[in-house]
Design an enzyme around this catalytic site. Structure first.
Site, PDB file in Angstrom:
ATOM      1  CG  HIS A 133      43.773  42.928  39.063  1.00  0.00           C
ATOM      2  ND1 HIS A 133      43.281  43.995  38.354  1.00  0.00           N
ATOM      3  CD2 HIS A 133      43.187  42.993  40.287  1.00  0.00           C
ATOM      4  CE1 HIS A 133      42.443  44.689  39.111  1.00  0.00           C
ATOM      5  NE2 HIS A 133      42.365  44.098  40.296  1.00  0.00           N
ATOM      6  CG  HIS A 142      38.666  40.831  41.137  1.00  0.00           C
ATOM      7  ND1 HIS A 142      37.769  41.362  42.025  1.00  0.00           N
ATOM      8  CD2 HIS A 142      39.574  41.802  40.906  1.00  0.00           C
ATOM      9  CE1 HIS A 142      38.093  42.605  42.313  1.00  0.00           C
ATOM     10  NE2 HIS A 142      39.213  42.890  41.652  1.00  0.00           N
TER      11      HIS A 142
HETATM   12  P1  5GP Z   1      39.818  46.009  42.035  1.00  0.00           P
HETATM   13  O1  5GP Z   1      39.965  47.517  42.025  1.00  0.00           O
HETATM   14  O2  5GP Z   1      38.590  45.606  42.833  1.00  0.00           O
HETATM   15  O3  5GP Z   1      41.049  45.255  42.442  1.00  0.00           O
HETATM   16  O4  5GP Z   1      39.589  45.590  40.519  1.00  0.00           O
HETATM   17  C1  5GP Z   1      38.387  45.791  39.861  1.00  0.00           C
HETATM   18  C2  5GP Z   1      38.711  45.870  38.386  1.00  0.00           C
HETATM   19  O5  5GP Z   1      37.503  45.657  37.672  1.00  0.00           O
HETATM   20  C3  5GP Z   1      39.284  47.219  37.926  1.00  0.00           C
HETATM   21  O6  5GP Z   1      40.540  47.025  37.322  1.00  0.00           O
HETATM   22  C4  5GP Z   1      38.244  47.724  36.927  1.00  0.00           C
HETATM   23  O7  5GP Z   1      38.809  48.368  35.811  1.00  0.00           O
HETATM   24  C5  5GP Z   1      37.526  46.456  36.521  1.00  0.00           C
HETATM   25  N1  5GP Z   1      36.135  46.646  36.143  1.00  0.00           N
HETATM   26  C6  5GP Z   1      35.196  47.384  36.804  1.00  0.00           C
HETATM   27  N2  5GP Z   1      34.003  47.288  36.187  1.00  0.00           N
HETATM   28  C7  5GP Z   1      34.183  46.456  35.127  1.00  0.00           C
HETATM   29  C8  5GP Z   1      33.296  45.969  34.106  1.00  0.00           C
HETATM   30  O8  5GP Z   1      32.107  46.278  34.058  1.00  0.00           O
HETATM   31  N3  5GP Z   1      33.833  45.136  33.181  1.00  0.00           N
HETATM   32  C9  5GP Z   1      35.169  44.781  33.211  1.00  0.00           C
HETATM   33  N4  5GP Z   1      35.601  43.961  32.246  1.00  0.00           N
HETATM   34  N5  5GP Z   1      36.021  45.214  34.159  1.00  0.00           N
HETATM   35  C10 5GP Z   1      35.535  46.047  35.105  1.00  0.00           C
END
Ligand code: 5GP
Ligand code: ZN
Length: 136
Positions: free
Chosen positions: A103, A101
């Site tokens: 951001h 993903h």
């Molecule tokens: P990472 O930490 O892997 O770069 O980003 C994962 C992101 O996914 C985090 O910013 C977290 O807040 C978001 N996130 C985790 N679980 C969910 C969910 O169930 N729904 C949504 N919309 N975002 C999520």
């Protein structure tokens, strides 16, 4: 193929709720559940891959294009003065959800976000040695 126990695959499949803001044939975008700033969103390929090292090139390109579209919408609809794109690859780099993903984080003057790193000093010989290693 969807991956068992992947929350983002479940969002793609409509098995978990989300607040969608973008969709096309290859990608979707939705609001982050724990936003760093209002409007913080995620753009993902519909097809599961673990992260940057594993995402297939076309999915990467589609997701980058979708992130640009979302970034432009943030400027035009909610007055973003800037945007950060962020990708974290593996836990050592802060990845917490293992479905690739990007951001898309709208930025506003005076918002509370700060760079997590600080500029360091570098020795020219060490830089040359490192560059050679990375070029090889
Ligand atoms: P990472 O930490 O892997 O770069 O980003 C994962 C992101 O996914 C985090 O910013 C977290 O807040 C978001 N996130 C985790 N679980 C969910 C969910 O169930 N729904 C949504 N919309 N975002 C999520
Ligand atoms: Zn997934």
């Amino acid at each position: 193929m969807a991956e068992d126990d992947c929350i983002f695959c479940k969002i793609v499949a409509g098995e978990l709720p989300s607040h969608p803001i973008y969709e096309d044939e290859h990608t979707i975008g939705f609001l982050d559940i724990s936003p760093w700033v209002s409007g913080h969103s995620l753009v993902i390929p519909r097809r599961h891959s673990r992260n940057l090292w594993e995402v297939e090139g076309e999915d990467l390109a589609h997701t980058a294009a979708a992130a640009k579209a979302v970034a432009t919408t943030m400027r035009d609809r909610i007055g973003a003065e800037g945007v950060n794109l962020l990708n974290s690859c593996e836990a050592a780099a802060w990845q917490t959800v293992f479905h690739f993903h990007i951001h898309v984080i709208p930025r506003f003057s005076g918002d509370p976000l700060r760079l997590p790193g600080h500029p360091g000093e570098a020795d020219q010989d060490a830089l040359a040695e490192l560059a050679a290693k990375l070029r090889a």
